[in-house]
Design a protein around this motif. Structure first.
Motif, PDB file in Angstrom:
ATOM      1  N   VAL A  92      25.996 -32.050  -8.289  1.00  0.00           N
ATOM      2  CA  VAL A  92      26.137 -33.413  -7.785  1.00  0.00           C
ATOM      3  C   VAL A  92      24.845 -33.854  -7.100  1.00  0.00           C
ATOM      4  O   VAL A  92      23.986 -33.032  -6.762  1.00  0.00           O
ATOM      5  CB  VAL A  92      27.306 -33.530  -6.785  1.00  0.00           C
ATOM      6  CG1 VAL A  92      28.631 -33.210  -7.452  1.00  0.00           C
ATOM      7  CG2 VAL A  92      27.083 -32.613  -5.577  1.00  0.00           C
ATOM      8  N   PHE A  93      24.723 -35.174  -6.888  1.00  0.00           N
ATOM      9  CA  PHE A  93      23.637 -35.718  -6.084  1.00  0.00           C
ATOM     10  C   PHE A  93      24.140 -36.952  -5.362  1.00  0.00           C
ATOM     11  O   PHE A  93      25.127 -37.570  -5.763  1.00  0.00           O
ATOM     12  CB  PHE A  93      22.392 -36.016  -6.931  1.00  0.00           C
ATOM     13  CG  PHE A  93      22.531 -37.175  -7.894  1.00  0.00           C
ATOM     14  CD1 PHE A  93      21.746 -38.304  -7.758  1.00  0.00           C
ATOM     15  CD2 PHE A  93      23.426 -37.136  -8.947  1.00  0.00           C
ATOM     16  CE1 PHE A  93      21.832 -39.363  -8.652  1.00  0.00           C
ATOM     17  CE2 PHE A  93      23.532 -38.179  -9.852  1.00  0.00           C
ATOM     18  CZ  PHE A  93      22.735 -39.307  -9.691  1.00  0.00           C
ATOM     19  N   GLY A  94      23.471 -37.293  -4.267  1.00  0.00           N
ATOM     20  CA  GLY A  94      23.906 -38.444  -3.479  1.00  0.00           C
ATOM     21  C   GLY A  94      23.370 -38.365  -2.069  1.00  0.00           C
ATOM     22  O   GLY A  94      22.268 -37.873  -1.829  1.00  0.00           O
ATOM     23  N   THR A  95      24.156 -38.859  -1.116  1.00  0.00           N
ATOM     24  CA  THR A  95      23.726 -38.909   0.280  1.00  0.00           C
ATOM     25  C   THR A  95      24.828 -38.397   1.198  1.00  0.00           C
ATOM     26  O   THR A  95      25.996 -38.296   0.802  1.00  0.00           O
ATOM     27  CB  THR A  95      23.363 -40.348   0.710  1.00  0.00           C
ATOM     28  OG1 THR A  95      24.506 -41.193   0.512  1.00  0.00           O
ATOM     29  CG2 THR A  95      22.185 -40.873  -0.093  1.00  0.00           C
ATOM     30  N   THR A  96      24.437 -38.088   2.424  1.00  0.00           N
ATOM     31  CA  THR A  96      25.382 -37.631   3.434  1.00  0.00           C
ATOM     32  C   THR A  96      24.926 -38.090   4.801  1.00  0.00           C
ATOM     33  O   THR A  96      23.729 -38.314   5.028  1.00  0.00           O
ATOM     34  CB  THR A  96      25.501 -36.094   3.433  1.00  0.00           C
ATOM     35  OG1 THR A  96      26.418 -35.685   4.459  1.00  0.00           O
ATOM     36  CG2 THR A  96      24.154 -35.435   3.692  1.00  0.00           C
ATOM     37  N   ASN A  97      25.859 -38.233   5.724  1.00  0.00           N
ATOM     38  CA  ASN A  97      25.549 -38.522   7.119  1.00  0.00           C
ATOM     39  C   ASN A  97      25.610 -37.263   7.977  1.00  0.00           C
ATOM     40  O   ASN A  97      25.429 -37.328   9.192  1.00  0.00           O
ATOM     41  CB  ASN A  97      26.525 -39.562   7.667  1.00  0.00           C
ATOM     42  CG  ASN A  97      26.346 -40.912   7.009  1.00  0.00           C
ATOM     43  OD1 ASN A  97      25.224 -41.353   6.774  1.00  0.00           O
ATOM     44  ND2 ASN A  97      27.452 -41.579   6.695  1.00  0.00           N
ATOM     45  N   LEU A 112      28.787 -39.504  -3.730  1.00  0.00           N
ATOM     46  CA  LEU A 112      28.234 -38.550  -4.677  1.00  0.00           C
ATOM     47  C   LEU A 112      28.482 -38.975  -6.112  1.00  0.00           C
ATOM     48  O   LEU A 112      29.391 -39.747  -6.400  1.00  0.00           O
ATOM     49  CB  LEU A 112      28.833 -37.159  -4.453  1.00  0.00           C
ATOM     50  CG  LEU A 112      28.634 -36.529  -3.075  1.00  0.00           C
ATOM     51  CD1 LEU A 112      29.379 -35.208  -3.004  1.00  0.00           C
ATOM     52  CD2 LEU A 112      27.155 -36.339  -2.776  1.00  0.00           C
ATOM     53  N   ALA A 113      27.666 -38.433  -7.009  1.00  0.00           N
ATOM     54  CA  ALA A 113      27.836 -38.646  -8.446  1.00  0.00           C
ATOM     55  C   ALA A 113      27.506 -37.348  -9.159  1.00  0.00           C
ATOM     56  O   ALA A 113      26.758 -36.506  -8.631  1.00  0.00           O
ATOM     57  CB  ALA A 113      26.922 -39.770  -8.940  1.00  0.00           C
ATOM     58  N   PRO A 114      28.047 -37.160 -10.369  1.00  0.00           N
ATOM     59  CA  PRO A 114      27.695 -35.958 -11.138  1.00  0.00           C
ATOM     60  C   PRO A 114      26.208 -35.968 -11.497  1.00  0.00           C
ATOM     61  O   PRO A 114      25.661 -36.998 -11.891  1.00  0.00           O
ATOM     62  CB  PRO A 114      28.563 -36.074 -12.390  1.00  0.00           C
ATOM     63  CG  PRO A 114      29.649 -37.042 -12.041  1.00  0.00           C
ATOM     64  CD  PRO A 114      29.052 -37.996 -11.060  1.00  0.00           C
ATOM     65  N   LEU A 115      25.545 -34.833 -11.363  1.00  0.00           N
ATOM     66  CA  LEU A 115      24.144 -34.714 -11.744  1.00  0.00           C
ATOM     67  C   LEU A 115      24.075 -34.373 -13.225  1.00  0.00           C
ATOM     68  O   LEU A 115      24.570 -33.326 -13.648  1.00  0.00           O
ATOM     69  CB  LEU A 115      23.461 -33.620 -10.928  1.00  0.00           C
ATOM     70  CG  LEU A 115      21.959 -33.432 -11.164  1.00  0.00           C
ATOM     71  CD1 LEU A 115      21.189 -34.627 -10.607  1.00  0.00           C
ATOM     72  CD2 LEU A 115      21.468 -32.128 -10.533  1.00  0.00           C
ATOM     73  N   PRO A 116      23.498 -35.247 -14.050  1.00  0.00           N
ATOM     74  CA  PRO A 116      23.408 -34.952 -15.481  1.00  0.00           C
ATOM     75  C   PRO A 116      22.652 -33.649 -15.730  1.00  0.00           C
ATOM     76  O   PRO A 116      21.707 -33.321 -15.004  1.00  0.00           O
ATOM     77  CB  PRO A 116      22.638 -36.149 -16.048  1.00  0.00           C
ATOM     78  CG  PRO A 116      22.857 -37.247 -15.058  1.00  0.00           C
ATOM     79  CD  PRO A 116      22.927 -36.565 -13.721  1.00  0.00           C
ATOM     80  N   PRO A 117      23.034 -32.898 -16.746  1.00  0.00           N
ATOM     81  CA  PRO A 117      22.375 -31.610 -17.002  1.00  0.00           C
ATOM     82  C   PRO A 117      20.892 -31.749 -17.326  1.00  0.00           C
ATOM     83  O   PRO A 117      20.132 -30.792 -17.139  1.00  0.00           O
ATOM     84  CB  PRO A 117      23.158 -31.040 -18.190  1.00  0.00           C
ATOM     85  CG  PRO A 117      23.891 -32.195 -18.785  1.00  0.00           C
ATOM     86  CD  PRO A 117      24.155 -33.140 -17.666  1.00  0.00           C
ATOM     87  N   GLU A 118      20.468 -32.906 -17.797  1.00  0.00           N
ATOM     88  CA  GLU A 118      19.054 -33.109 -18.135  1.00  0.00           C
ATOM     89  C   GLU A 118      18.193 -33.375 -16.904  1.00  0.00           C
ATOM     90  O   GLU A 118      16.955 -33.417 -16.996  1.00  0.00           O
ATOM     91  CB  GLU A 118      18.901 -34.300 -19.095  1.00  0.00           C
ATOM     92  CG  GLU A 118      19.658 -34.168 -20.397  1.00  0.00           C
ATOM     93  CD  GLU A 118      21.091 -34.698 -20.300  1.00  0.00           C
ATOM     94  OE1 GLU A 118      21.743 -34.780 -21.360  1.00  0.00           O
ATOM     95  OE2 GLU A 118      21.542 -35.018 -19.177  1.00  0.00           O
ATOM     96  N   VAL A 119      18.827 -33.569 -15.750  1.00  0.00           N
ATOM     97  CA  VAL A 119      18.121 -33.965 -14.525  1.00  0.00           C
ATOM     98  C   VAL A 119      18.038 -32.773 -13.581  1.00  0.00           C
ATOM     99  O   VAL A 119      19.035 -32.095 -13.331  1.00  0.00           O
ATOM    100  CB  VAL A 119      18.836 -35.145 -13.839  1.00  0.00           C
ATOM    101  CG1 VAL A 119      18.099 -35.552 -12.567  1.00  0.00           C
ATOM    102  CG2 VAL A 119      18.942 -36.327 -14.793  1.00  0.00           C
ATOM    103  N   THR A 120      16.846 -32.519 -13.032  1.00  0.00           N
ATOM    104  CA  THR A 120      16.673 -31.406 -12.106  1.00  0.00           C
ATOM    105  C   THR A 120      17.243 -31.754 -10.730  1.00  0.00           C
ATOM    106  O   THR A 120      17.450 -32.926 -10.397  1.00  0.00           O
ATOM    107  CB  THR A 120      15.187 -31.052 -11.945  1.00  0.00           C
ATOM    108  OG1 THR A 120      14.508 -32.124 -11.270  1.00  0.00           O
ATOM    109  CG2 THR A 120      14.527 -30.807 -13.305  1.00  0.00           C
TER     110      THR A 120
END
Length: 323
Positions: A92-97, A112-120
């Motif tokens: 996953v990727f996104g932000t947090t407080n 949060l959102a799913p991190l695509p497999p092509e993205v590091t």
């Protein structure tokens, strides 16, 4: 777990990397093993506690949340009872407080959102705040194909994304930056570059449909001279001003009011973080259409040095901490 924390406000000298308790996710949160986290001016503000207008939210005398960091990417290790979109093992990727300069963090599912497999992980960590801000700034300015768009501060975190996203929409992009960042912004899609040390932004007359101002250190009267009648000024920065109370953030509030009295559309953008825009940014990165500029990466143990590097000036693109 190890984390970069501070118990008081101050410079990078107050930062410590030490062992703290691993957080437990609430019902709507996920626990994530952090693989990478980004640094930006927003994190610097959280460290210093300035401008003072932030203090009622982040802590009057001392920070409410000791761990630094906001945007990150990693692997889910556990989820709260009401979480439905993620499970252990998901990237996953996104932000947090809750702070992301740590080996683990918790974040609400909605951020949060799913991190695509092509993205590091490093690429995913870079877009949570800066990429989202750039995307919403272009949306606010209604950037379209065939327009001429100026991006001030084009070589920075938000600016480097704004240049790419404007070019993807078919706009011609004029990047305003220092000479050292000319090659970078050209590679990102700018077809014209203004070196602000040699030429002011209004020197070529009112030729821009949209100006995205990521610096916030020029008066509205000057920016208006570069805009076409009916053009849009989108302000996403303003912290380069002296004064502990507001440090220029008053520009974010007052510029739209000033726009009521001129023949220009003036907007201020403070990013609304959430999964939908992250999904869009993830799709663009996976397709190779959006490439975060990441010139320098630090380890968690080097977190204080990472902040010192940011505070020294204006680094190109995004600076990251990799776990």
């Amino acid at each position: 777990m190890k984390a970069c924390i501070r118990s008081v406000y101050g410079s990078a000298d107050v930062l410590q990397v030490r062992d703290v308790e691993t957080p437990t996710p609430a019902d709507d949160e996920v626990l994530v093993q952090v693989r990478a986290s980004s640094n930006d001016r927003g994190v610097w503000h959280m460290m210093t506690g300035y401008p003072l207008v932030m203090r009622p939210v982040i802590g009057l005398r001392a920070p409410k949340v000791q761990v630094l960091g906001r945007a990150f990417a990693g692997v889910v290790t556990s989820v709260g009872s009401s979480v439905t979109r993620f499970s252990a093992g998901d990237q996953v990727f996104g932000t947090t407080n809750a702070g992301s300069w740590a080996e683990y963090t918790v974040a609400p599912e909605r951020l949060l959102a799913p991190l695509p497999p092509e993205v590091t992980f490093e690429q995913g960590a870079s877009v949570g705040c800066s990429g989202t801000t750039a995307l919403q700034a272009l949306r606010s300015g209604d950037v379209r194909a065939g327009q001429r768009v100026m991006v001030i501060g084009a070589g920075g975190g938000v600016g480097s994304f704004a240049v790419q996203l404007a070019a993807l929409r078919g706009a011609g992009v004029t990047a305003v930056c220092g000479a050292s960042k000319r090659e970078l912004v050209t590679s990102l899609g700018a077809d014209e570059v203004i070196d602000y040390t040699r030429e002011e932004v209004d020197a070529r007359g009112p030729r821009y449909d949209v100006i995205v101002d990521c610096a916030g250190n020029r008066p509205l009267s000057l920016l208006r001279k570069a805009l076409k009648p009916g053009g849009a000024l989108v302000s996403v920065g303003g912290e380069d001003h002296p004064g502990r109370l507001m440090q220029g953030f008053q520009w974010q509030m007052f510029r739209p009011i000033a726009g009521m009295f001129v023949k220009r559309r003036i907007r201020s953008v403070i990013a609304r973080e959430g999964g939908e825009d992250l999904v869009e940014l993830g799709r663009l990165m996976a397709a190779g259409e959006l490439t975060p500029a990441i010139p320098r990466t630090y380890s968690l143990a080097e977190a204080p040095e990472c902040m010192r590097y940011l505070a020294e000036g204006h680094p190109a693109g995004k600076v990251l901490i990799s776990m």
